[in-house]
Design a protein around this motif. Structure first.
Motif, PDB file in Angstrom:
ATOM      1  N   ILE A 197     -34.677  19.847 -68.277  1.00  0.00           N
ATOM      2  CA  ILE A 197     -34.008  20.788 -67.153  1.00  0.00           C
ATOM      3  C   ILE A 197     -32.693  21.103 -67.573  1.00  0.00           C
ATOM      4  N   LEU A 198     -32.084  21.784 -67.683  1.00  0.00           N
ATOM      5  CA  LEU A 198     -30.790  21.722 -68.094  1.00  0.00           C
ATOM      6  C   LEU A 198     -29.834  21.286 -66.495  1.00  0.00           C
ATOM      7  N   ASP A 199     -31.227  21.272 -65.507  1.00  0.00           N
ATOM      8  CA  ASP A 199     -30.015  21.044 -64.133  1.00  0.00           C
ATOM      9  C   ASP A 199     -30.134  19.500 -63.845  1.00  0.00           C
ATOM     10  N   MET A 200     -29.858  18.791 -63.026  1.00  0.00           N
ATOM     11  CA  MET A 200     -29.411  17.190 -62.457  1.00  0.00           C
ATOM     12  C   MET A 200     -30.519  17.663 -61.283  1.00  0.00           C
ATOM     13  N   LYS A 201     -32.009  17.902 -61.047  1.00  0.00           N
ATOM     14  CA  LYS A 201     -31.950  18.202 -60.031  1.00  0.00           C
ATOM     15  C   LYS A 201     -33.625  19.263 -60.446  1.00  0.00           C
ATOM     16  N   TYR A 202     -35.079  18.932 -59.563  1.00  0.00           N
ATOM     17  CA  TYR A 202     -36.249  19.020 -60.162  1.00  0.00           C
ATOM     18  C   TYR A 202     -36.968  19.760 -58.732  1.00  0.00           C
ATOM     19  N   ARG A 203     -37.390  20.778 -58.557  1.00  0.00           N
ATOM     20  CA  ARG A 203     -38.186  20.997 -57.801  1.00  0.00           C
ATOM     21  C   ARG A 203     -39.980  20.524 -58.424  1.00  0.00           C
ATOM     22  N   VAL A 204     -40.821  19.109 -57.291  1.00  0.00           N
ATOM     23  CA  VAL A 204     -42.334  19.000 -58.359  1.00  0.00           C
ATOM     24  C   VAL A 204     -42.856  19.528 -57.425  1.00  0.00           C
ATOM     25  N   THR A 205     -43.596  20.150 -57.735  1.00  0.00           N
ATOM     26  CA  THR A 205     -45.068  21.177 -57.366  1.00  0.00           C
ATOM     27  C   THR A 205     -45.918  20.148 -58.051  1.00  0.00           C
ATOM     28  N   GLY A 206     -47.537  20.936 -57.489  1.00  0.00           N
ATOM     29  CA  GLY A 206     -48.910  20.036 -57.978  1.00  0.00           C
ATOM     30  C   GLY A 206     -49.208  18.759 -57.333  1.00  0.00           C
ATOM     31  N   LEU A 207     -48.481  18.291 -56.213  1.00  0.00           N
ATOM     32  CA  LEU A 207     -48.596  16.855 -55.926  1.00  0.00           C
ATOM     33  C   LEU A 207     -50.388  17.613 -54.823  1.00  0.00           C
ATOM     34  N   PHE A 208     -50.546  15.632 -54.672  1.00  0.00           N
ATOM     35  CA  PHE A 208     -51.807  15.919 -54.036  1.00  0.00           C
ATOM     36  C   PHE A 208     -51.281  15.746 -52.562  1.00  0.00           C
ATOM     37  N   GLU A 209     -51.677  15.735 -51.329  1.00  0.00           N
ATOM     38  CA  GLU A 209     -50.935  15.411 -50.371  1.00  0.00           C
ATOM     39  C   GLU A 209     -51.782  14.220 -49.831  1.00  0.00           C
ATOM     40  N   GLY A 210     -51.141  13.307 -49.287  1.00  0.00           N
ATOM     41  CA  GLY A 210     -51.809  11.743 -49.165  1.00  0.00           C
ATOM     42  C   GLY A 210     -51.486  10.967 -50.053  1.00  0.00           C
ATOM     43  N   ASN A 211     -51.362  11.571 -51.369  1.00  0.00           N
ATOM     44  CA  ASN A 211     -50.781  10.390 -52.274  1.00  0.00           C
ATOM     45  C   ASN A 211     -49.656   9.851 -52.438  1.00  0.00           C
ATOM     46  N   THR A 212     -48.826   8.883 -53.132  1.00  0.00           N
ATOM     47  CA  THR A 212     -47.894   8.299 -53.005  1.00  0.00           C
ATOM     48  C   THR A 212     -47.463   7.953 -54.832  1.00  0.00           C
TER      49      THR A 212
END
Length: 1013
Positions: free
Chosen positions: A263-278
């Motif tokens: 990642i070249l920036d200092m933020k990233y949008r993480v996808t593929g999470l499962f609803e309700g998980n921590t």
């Protein structure tokens, strides 16, 4: 002043050193006895002494080696070395002391490069090193540097470069993490100087990995994604950061990498999470050296959607209305606010007021449709709808138009389903379904009818009306249920009709008018007509069966006939019943049977007339009649014949036999010679007699007939040798001819041969000759003779056999390794074409025959791969399709050429003698062997040596050769041999001995000595 004096003295000393080193620097050399160089053979137990003289400035050092191992002085070996010589002594030699002993002498020429070795650049794959030239170049300019490397934990050195003249080099192909030592040696024309070693250095980057980034922060969280951000590391490790690696893990789970590429920036949008998980997150920084340590873990977050009131419903509209109600429909909102839609609220506003009243006060509407009751006819209304979730009510959406409360009037409309618009086809027992939609205001009255009869609800028929959907079901359909079904709809505004055509598939009905005709003893014809009802499907075929009265099972005559007529095969005198059924794609229909059996017999009728009545033979008092059975026997196989005769002037016919004649020939005897008679014959069976068949009038007397031979042979008779020759001829003539067989017009009687048998009958003559030979072939003459004349016939016979021996076998064009064998074809080819010849050879001293070629097609063959000087015999056999003939042999021949090797030249002369080379000249031999000289082989040897050594590897085309690489002071002799295409001739006598006078010469630094005993 003092300093100046010291400087002058220093310059003077340096100058003196340079003059001294250049003047007295001499490379090492060795003098060794020639006998040791050629090899030394001693007995076991002998003490061997190997002396060598050394020269060189400074004084060289000596090193003795055998089997790649340096020899050290001990009880067996003794090494004595001084400033001018070295001696190796081997005491009590044994067999294992056999081998090569290598003496290496060396001295120091020059000094190592000036250190230290500088490591300019270090990476895991390569390093760049540099050094300074040596302070002392040994009195000769530096030619190049030899650079080597080794790992610290290994002893072996590997060459990096042996030909660089620069003082800087890149050392490639290093292993990451390994420690290396480098060494550099300078080289001038005198030799290689001492090495300069570097300090151990590890192959790795010169920089460090970055420090870990700051603790990540997570925001903008949804049910399946979240945004993660972090801060820069405190240190980049000395090289720019190339990217970041982000990892996530579920509670107490394993860390999983999120991004595939840095990642070249200092933020990233993480996808593929499962609803309700921590989830927790951590970050790594990366530069060219590698990854940093992980950052601190982020605070745990839970993947869940943000909840808000839902959006407004989409596209609300009026679906239907009456004077008392309105039907509304809509689509659910695009956004549910993060929580499921619980239901909907419908509100109403009467025209002329501003107040909205909720219609469904008690509970929410679950569907996207609602009927609003309690409207007052003639009033106008507005409606709006709101969605509700767990948070509360969303924004309302209003119908775009006002609604006037009144009934909608329209005439009926009938629309049948697509499947009912074409022909509806069902099988018997299935349900007929006719469905459609009926519209109209007010609701129309609906009736179903078929063939003019109104259908009502009953066990067999079910009528379903749920406007606008209508359906007619006819259960357990019968064949009689096919036809046109009409639906009619009627209300106060009008009426409408529609129809559907139904076909009920069933097996076909029974066939009609089964008839049996044309009955004979072995067959009959069966015919019928098609069924009245084909079962709603085309007749595909008919099945015809039969049975005998004493059988229960039926047998098939034909199961795939498409015509309504078939022939049945019968067995004579047996009775048969027949039945037929039609078949369509549903299956076979019922059968129709014959009521009475039929009997397989022929209808009997009068027979036909005899065929081809003729007089076969006549004599003085008899006539022999022949005829043929009639084509039509009247249906009865029991035929007999009547034969009658009469004289020419008589009107009465006389029967010439008693009873009936079964044969188709008869001998009428007791006739009067030279009287004219006429004969007639008729056929008789159980049904009666046929008409008479008459002959022409004939005079009864004996006729003379010239002999005729009918040879039963087409063309030429060809047999294999050893087979039997069979010839047969039909014989005719009156009186009976005498038959004689002869061959090639030879008067010799063939009957005298024990292999020949001749059998003569009244109408044939047969000739048989057993165990045929090649000489039995030819033209056979058959002669038949009687009082009326004679007849001659000819039969040509060819007896096939193996061919005879070939003729005029010769061997020509003989050389050292080849020759040509020729011959003429055999006189006798065995009666068929020669296919090929078989050529064999053998050596006289071995007398073992081998096939050279078994497929020679010409009358000659070139034989190769002979061995010079060997004696050979050849033989040839001809081969045809019958086999191989006898062989013909040649006289023995010797494989040699007509040319010879050249003679011996005169001894060569040596001219232009120098310290390392000599020029040798010679004259050609007087005899060149019949072929031109192609070159010469020049050999040399030292006077005391016994072995001659070729000067060149290939022949010398000229008669002069400069011989180089000679040892100074050694005495040499030369000899020469001439060569042509045949081979190499004998060498000349040796030349006079000549000494290679070379006062100063280069002597090899290494030598080897070979001991054997």
């Amino acid at each position: 002043w003092k300093a100046l004096s010291i400087s002058s003295e220093l310059q003077l000393r340096i100058s003196m050193v340079e003059v001294h080193m250049w003047k007295h620097l001499i490379p090492p050399s060795v003098d060794l006895d020639v006998k040791l160089i050629e090899g030394l053979v001693v007995k076991a137990g002998t003490t061997v002494r190997l002396p060598a003289i050394m020269r060189g400035v400074p004084v060289p050092t000596a090193k003795w080696v055998t089997d790649d191992t340096e020899i050290k002085p001990d009880g067996k070996y003794k090494i004595e070395t001084d400033n001018y010589s070295t001696v190796l002594t081997i005491k009590d030699c044994v067999r294992k002391d056999t081998g090569e002993y290598l003496l290496t002498v060396s001295n120091a020429a020059g000094s190592p490069p000036t250190g230290p070795i500088n490591i300019l650049e270090v990476t895991p794959e390569y390093m760049v090193i540099s050094w300074r030239p040596p302070k002392d170049d040994g009195g000769s300019p530096i030619i190049n540097y030899i650079v080597e490397k080794r790992q610290s934990k290994k002893e072996t050195w590997g060459v990096v470069s042996s030909g660089t003249s620069h003082t800087k080099i890149k050392v490639p192909r290093l292993q990451k993490g390994c420690e290396y030592i480098f060494r550099v040696r300078a080289e001038n024309k005198i030799g290689i100087g001492a090495p300069l070693d570097s300090e151990p250095t590890v192959a790795k980057y010169m920089f460090d990995p970055p420090s870990p980034p700051g603790k990540p922060t997570v925001y903008d969280i949804t049910e399946n994604a979240a945004t993660v951000s972090w801060t820069l590391p405190k240190s980049d490790g000395g090289t720019p950061i190339t990217g970041y690696i982000l990892e996530r893990r579920e509670a107490s789970g394993k860390w999983v990498r999120v991004n595939k590429t840095p990642i070249l920036d200092m933020k990233y949008r993480v996808t593929g999470l499962f609803e309700g998980n921590t989830y927790e997150f951590r970050v790594f920084a990366e530069n060219m050296v590698g990854l940093s340590k992980p950052s601190p873990s982020s605070d745990p977050i839970k993947a869940s959607r943000p909840i808000s009131p839902p959006g407004p419903p989409i596209n609300p509209k009026l679906k239907d209305k009456t004077k008392e109600s309105a039907d509304l429909v809509w689509t659910k909102p695009l956004k549910d606010g993060g929580s499921p839609i619980l239901g909907y609220i419908v509100e109403c506003q009467k025209s002329g007021t501003t107040q909205w009243n909720r219609i469904n006060k008690d509970e929410l509407i679950r569907q996207c449709a609602f009927r609003v009751p309690g409207l007052i006819e003639g009033n106008e209304y507005k409606f709006r709808i709101k969605a509700v979730n767990i948070v509360g009510e969303g924004e309302p959406r209003e119908l775009p138009e006002t609604v006037l409360a009144k009934d909608i009037l329209s005439p009926p409309e009938i629309s049948l389903d697509v499947t009912c618009r074409d022909l509806i086809t069902v099988r018997v027992g299935q349900t007929i379904r006719i469905t459609g939609k009926v519209k109209g205001r007010p609701d129309p009255e609906i009736t179903w009818s078929k063939d003019g009869k109104v259908l009502v609800q009953e066990k067999h028929v079910e009528i379903l009306h749920d406007l606008p959907t209508v359906e007619l079901q006819v259960k357990e359909a019968k064949r009689s249920d096919h036809g046109k079904y009409i639906i009619a709809a009627k209300n106060s505004c009008g009426q409408a009709q529609a129809f559907a055509v139904v076909n009920v598939l069933d097996r076909p009905g029974p066939c009609q008018n089964l008839k049996i005709s044309y009955v004979t003893k072995d067959s009959c014809m069966i015919s019928w007509e098609s069924p009245v009802d084909n079962g709603g499907s085309e007749i595909t075929n008919y099945i015809v069966e039969y049975r005998q009265p004493n059988q229960r099972g039926w047998s098939i005559v034909s199961s795939d006939i498409t015509k309504r007529l078939v022939k049945a095969n019968l067995v004579e005198n047996r009775e048969y019943f027949f039945r037929v059924c039609a078949e369509n794609k549903i299956g076979p229909g019922p059968c129709i049977e014959t009521k009475t059996p039929i009997l397989a017999i022929n209808p009997i009728d009068k027979p036909g007339e005899p065929e081809n009545l003729h007089i076969a033979e006549k004599g003085k008092t008899f006539v022999y009649l022949k005829w043929r059975r009639p084509d039509y026997d009247g249906g009865s196989p029991n035929l007999s014949y009547h034969v009658e005769r009469k004289l020419k002037d008589s009107d009465e016919w006389e029967r010439v036999h008693k009873g009936s004649i079964k044969e188709t020939h008869y001998m009428v005897d007791k006739c009067v010679e030279n009287k004219i008679y006429q004969f007639r014959v008729q056929t008789k069976n159980e049904a009666g007699e046929s008409n008479w068949v008459k002959t022409a009038e004939v005079v009864v007397k004996e006729d003379l007939q010239k002999p005729v031979l009918d040879l039963k042979l087409s063309g030429v008779l060809t047999v294999k040798a050893g087979d039997t020759i069979r010839i047969e001829a039909g014989v005719r003539g009156k009186p009976q001819p005498e038959v004689v067989w002869a061959k090639d017009k030879d008067a010799t009687d063939l009957t005298r041969s024990p292999r020949v048998s001749i059998e003569n009958t009244s109408d044939t003559s047969k000739f048989v000759l057993t165990k045929s030979r090649r000489t039995d072939g030819g033209k056979y003459v058959i002669t038949a003779t009687n009082a009326a004349g004679s007849f001659v016939a000819y039969a040509t016979v060819i007896v096939l056999d193996k061919p005879g021996p070939v003729r005029n076998l010769k061997v020509t064009d003989i050389s050292s390794d080849r020759c040509t064998v020729t011959w003429d074809p055999p006189e006798d080819d065995g009666g068929c074409e020669i296919q090929n010849y078989i050529l064999e050879k053998c050596e006289s001293k071995r007398m073992v025959w081998s096939t050279y070629s078994s497929s020679v097609l010409t009358n000659y063959a070139k034989v190769t791969r002979l061995i010079e000087g060997n004696e050979y015999i050849f033989r040839v056999r001809a081969e045809n399709k019958m086999g191989t003939g006898p062989p013909t042999e040649t006289h023995p021949i010797i494989a040699k050429t007509k040319y010879d090797r050249p003679g011996r030249p005169d001894p060569p002369d040596v001219t232009r003698v120098s310290k390392e080379e000599m020029t040798v000249v010679w004259n050609p031999p007087e005899y060149d062997g019949g072929k031109s000289i192609t070159g010469y082989i020049l050999e040399k040897k030292e006077k005391r040596s016994l072995r001659w050594v070729p000067v060149t590897k290939t022949p010398i085309p000229e008669r002069r050769k400069k011989v180089t690489n000679l040892f100074p002071g050694h005495e040499y002799q030369f000899r020469v041999s001439a060569e042509n295409e045949v081979g190499l001739g004998e060498p000349s006598l040796p030349s006079r001995p000549v000494i290679a006078k070379d006062p100063i010469g280069k002597i090899p630094l290494n030598f080897s000595a070979l001991f054997q005993w």
